[in-house]
Design an enzyme around this catalytic site. Structure first.
Site, PDB file in Angstrom:
ATOM      1  N   HIS B 217      -6.374  -9.456  22.323  1.00 17.35           N
ATOM      2  CA  HIS B 217      -5.727  -8.267  22.885  1.00 17.35           C
ATOM      3  C   HIS B 217      -6.592  -7.015  22.760  1.00 17.35           C
ATOM      4  CE1 HIS B 217      -1.476  -9.613  23.918  1.00 17.35           C
ATOM      5  NE2 HIS B 217      -2.206 -10.691  23.740  1.00 17.35           N
ATOM      6  N   SER B 221      -8.313 -10.794  28.385  1.00 18.81           N
ATOM      7  CA  SER B 221      -8.699 -12.147  28.767  1.00 18.81           C
ATOM      8  C   SER B 221      -9.915 -12.138  29.679  1.00 18.81           C
ATOM      9  CB  SER B 221      -7.543 -12.840  29.491  1.00 18.81           C
ATOM     10  OG  SER B 221      -6.536 -13.180  28.580  1.00 18.81           O
ATOM     11  N   LYS B 245       4.090 -17.414  35.172  1.00 16.94           N
ATOM     12  CA  LYS B 245       3.077 -18.435  35.440  1.00 16.94           C
ATOM     13  C   LYS B 245       2.859 -19.347  34.228  1.00 16.94           C
ATOM     14  CE  LYS B 245      -1.433 -18.820  37.582  1.00 16.94           C
ATOM     15  NZ  LYS B 245      -2.477 -18.110  38.318  1.00 16.94           N
ATOM     16  N   ASP B 246       2.652 -18.729  33.044  1.00 15.43           N
ATOM     17  CA  ASP B 246       2.476 -19.528  31.825  1.00 15.43           C
ATOM     18  C   ASP B 246       3.737 -20.313  31.507  1.00 15.43           C
ATOM     19  OD1 ASP B 246      -0.002 -18.484  31.660  1.00 15.43           O
ATOM     20  OD2 ASP B 246       0.334 -17.258  29.880  1.00 15.43           O
ATOM     21  N   GLU B 289      -7.783 -41.247  14.681  1.00 11.77           N
ATOM     22  CA  GLU B 289      -6.990 -40.918  15.859  1.00 11.77           C
ATOM     23  C   GLU B 289      -7.924 -40.553  17.008  1.00 11.77           C
ATOM     24  OE1 GLU B 289      -3.888 -41.914  15.575  1.00 11.77           O
ATOM     25  OE2 GLU B 289      -2.725 -40.087  15.374  1.00 11.77           O
TER      26      GLU B 289
END
Lengths: 252, 486
Positions: B217, B221, B245-246, B289
């Site tokens: 922040h 981005s 959107k997210d 894994e």
């Protein structure tokens, strides 16, 4: 069966995680199971027959320590039937008020009675081999149900010239082929309560389904809930997409 | 980037009263309401939020599982089975937690790939990136310890194999492993401490994620064009544009996750995970894994011990490099001195570890031939160093790749190399699951070689020599993004 019901997982990830089977093992042929697939449920009649096979054949050497008699409700038995099944066994309880251990008939809350007092006793009675506990056996083998069924029906005469140790049998699907377990199922080893013909294949199929249930007793509940959850998620995703489109409409 | 100050008063008097004393609402509006996002950020920018959601799902399901779990070697396996059979919805909690780990890693791997492709690690986001690498390392440690808790065959033997790697470190190795185990074998103290740390580390991750988001922040981005927003025309407020959107992307991701939980909960698990741990029975094939397999394959790619003979050969090569450097940098005295210093440091280091290895080795029958065979760096230690190095390389990535162009969209050769890196990584993931024999070993070695070459040779070279495509002046002027809008 788990890999088959996989349309939702990225194929690449499956390739990633696919284990290399142990050396020298033959891949068991695929079978159709009543409980496979998104809507698959356990075949209760088969589970009850499978339990009969376990009780009369397998349980002589193999324990199922994660199961209690009360769990047999999952096979469709009612409370009285379960009480009657449990009462066939005698278990050691105690100490009582005098400090002594005592024997009593098993109750639904008791665990399945183990065939041997401990692993050493089990080995001593089986030529040094330890019969594995069967509670989770379907989940704990590669190819799961298909392998168990193939193993139970895969006893053959050894190839010419191969000599095993005394007491060992040759099995097509066992890793290394020589297995300490003698062929457990013979034609008519049990006489089914429901009159089904007890062929080796039928018994193997039934007991495999019983063992699959024992490892995953909540499967039906899981799938039932899963279908509701999926329907909710599809609707939710549709609403979210509509909201996103409306919000972004001015920007486009 | 400047953010508009939040000055207006709130309508609701309760909100206003709280905000004057603790400006939590002002903060939320600033960081998640009007926060400017590059308007061209695509769906790949949704995976950070998905990863955070998975972290929260893991913490909540994990805490509830811990209420019914018993961290004792004799009871752990059965307590997990009790959760599966008798605890109300225990099977659901456990399958969410088991598969949640996989989906957390899926989200994070895509998030990292996004960063690599669009150059999100570059100025001004270096610290943001490094904090991300720290989160990745903490996740790996947490997942590894969680895998131990059911105390299955894969748990116990996985712990044995991985912790034993630390024994490869010279001098301190054995002591280090005993310290990690809390004893002389993998046993109850090991399980106890793994449980304690597995409970603790997710909250540490949550704290580091907070720093990650904080740093995000500050810089804002990155975006597919790789150019910073220049004006308000380039950005959209976080709400409602990116919440919607997210939010949609998250619901789709969770649908796939829940589909796996309900219909294929064992698809990503080894069958040996359903046998109780037995220290006397080694499984024929111990594998971690899936999300560790690429790094496990790097570890297994090193098969030759580095001996005194090889060290002498390397020293010879370095000595020959001196005259070569003298000729090569004839015109530039400064560069020549730099080259000499570098070669000298390498040579000195090599001589030092060779002497150290010889001095610390006790030979029964000392002879020249015996000394030549003294192992300086065993293959296993090379593998361990390479495995940790492959992740630590990411920390210095912002300085390895100093190309001024961020997005691979405008770096045609880098784009192809990144694809090869992805293929190498997937190859490593595949070979990591195979028995260490035959062609998978070679394929793994080639992929390992490319992994390191990509970061240590190709990136520095491309940063200087690559002919990049013209970068748009601003996000709004980017023809590729303007037409699509998102």
């Amino acid at each position: 069966m788990y890999k088959k019901s996989l349309p939702l997982v990225l194929a690449a990830l499956v390739a990633f995680s696919a284990p290399a089977p142990a050396a020298e093992s033959v891949a068991p042929p695929k079978q159709h199971w009543h409980h496979q697939g998104v809507f698959g449920t356990y075949d209760k009649a088969s589970l009850q027959r499978g339990f009969q096979v376990y009780k009369q054949v397998c349980s002589a050497c193999h324990g199922m320590k994660l199961l209690s008699y009360r769990n047999l409700a999952g096979l469709g038995y009612n409370e009285d039937e379960i009480k009657a099944i449990a009462a066939e066994y005698t278990v050691v309880d105690g100490p009582n008020d005098d400090g002594d251990m005592f024997e009593r008939a098993a109750r639904p809350a008791d665990r399945f009675k183990a065939p041997f007092a401990n692993d050493k006793a089990a080995r001593a009675a089986n030529g040094g081999a330890l019969p594995p506990d069967l509670s989770l056996v379907v989940k704990a083998r590669h190819n799961h149900e298909d392998y168990i069924f193939a193993l139970l029906t895969g006893y053959q005469n050894p190839p010419a010239g191969e000599e095993g140790l005394p007491g060992m049998s040759w099995n097509k699907y066992f890793a290394g082929h020589w297995i300490s377990m003698a062929p457990p199922l013979v034609e008519g080893a049990v006489s089914y309560a429901d009159g089904t013909d007890a062929s080796v294949e039928q018994m193997a199929k039934d007991v495999t389904q019983f063992l699959a249930w024992a490892g995953e007793p909540h499967m039906e509940e899981r799938k039932k809930m899963g279908i509701k959850v999926m329907l909710f998620m599809f609707v939710f995703a549709g609403i979210m997409l509509a909201a996103k489109r409306k919000v972004w409409a001015a920007v486009h | 980037m400047s953010r508009p100050a939040q000055t207006e008063k709130f309508q609701n008097p309760v909100v206003q009263w709280i905000d004057e004393r603790l400006p939590i609402f002002t903060m939320l509006i600033k960081e998640y309401g009007v926060f400017p996002m590059p308007k061209n950020a695509n769906y790949l920018w949704s995976f950070g939020g998905m990863a955070l959601t998975m972290l929260i799902i893991m913490i909540v399901s994990g805490v509830v599982l811990a209420m019914s779990y018993t961290p004792h070697v004799d009871m752990a396996f059965n307590s997990v089975e009790r959760i599966m059979r008798d605890v109300n919805y225990g099977w659901l909690l456990r399958y969410i937690h088991m598969n949640g780990a996989s989906f957390f890693f899926i989200a994070v791997y895509i998030h990292i790939m996004r960063g690599l492709y669009f150059g999100s690690y570059k100025k001004p986001r270096e610290i943001l990136w490094i904090v991300g690498v720290v989160i990745f390392l903490l996740m790996m440690a947490t997942a590894f310890m969680g895998y131990a808790l059911p105390w299955s065959q894969m748990s116990g033997w996985g712990v044995t194999v991985i912790t034993s790697l630390f024994a490869k470190f010279p001098l301190i190795g054995d002591g280090l492993v005993t310290w990690l185990w809390g004893g002389f074998s993998v046993d109850n103290p090991t399980l106890n401490r793994f449980f304690a740390l597995h409970f603790l580390l997710p909250f540490v991750i949550l704290g580091v994620v907070f720093i990650h988001v904080w740093a995000l922040h500050i810089t804002g981005s990155n975006n597919p064009a790789g150019v910073e927003p220049k004006s308000e025309k380039d950005t959209l407020p976080f709400h409602p544009y990116f919440t919607s959107k997210d939010g949609f992307a998250l619901v789709v991701f969770l649908t796939v996750f829940l589909g796996t939980v309900f219909f294929a909960p064992l698809a990503l698990t080894e069958f040996d995970h359903f046998k109780a741990y037995d220290s006397m029975v080694t499984p024929p094939h111990i594998v971690p894994e899936w999300y560790f397999l690429p790094f496990y394959a790097i570890l297994k790619s090193f098969v030759y011990d580095f001996t005194v003979v090889l060290a002498l050969l390397a020293m010879g090569g370095l000595l020959l490099a001196f005259p070569a450097a003298y000729v090569f940098f004839k015109g530039d005295k400064k560069k020549r001195d730099m080259a000499f210093m570098g070669l000298g440091a390498l040579l000195g280091g090599l001589v030092l570890i060779t002497l150290l290895a010889i001095a610390t080795t006790h030979l029964e029958q000392p002879s020249a031939a015996a000394y030549l065979k003294v192992v300086i760096i065993p293959a296993a230690l090379q593998g361990v160093l390479a495995m940790f190095g492959s992740i630590l390389l990411l920390v210095v990535l912002p300085w390895i790749d100093c190309s001024p162009v961020k997005s691979a969209r405008y770096r045609p050769i880098y784009k192809k190399c990144l694809l090869v890196l992805l293929i190498s990584f997937i190859t490593l993931g595949y070979t990591g699951a195979q028995l260490p024999e035959g062609w998978p070993v070679i394929a793994g070695q080639v992929a390992t070689l490319y992994y390191f070459a990509h970061f240590l040779v190709i990136l520095p070279y491309l940063a200087r020599k690559e002919k990049t495509l013209p970068v748009p002046n601003s996000i709004s002027e980017d023809p590729c993004c303007a037409s699509k809008g998102n």
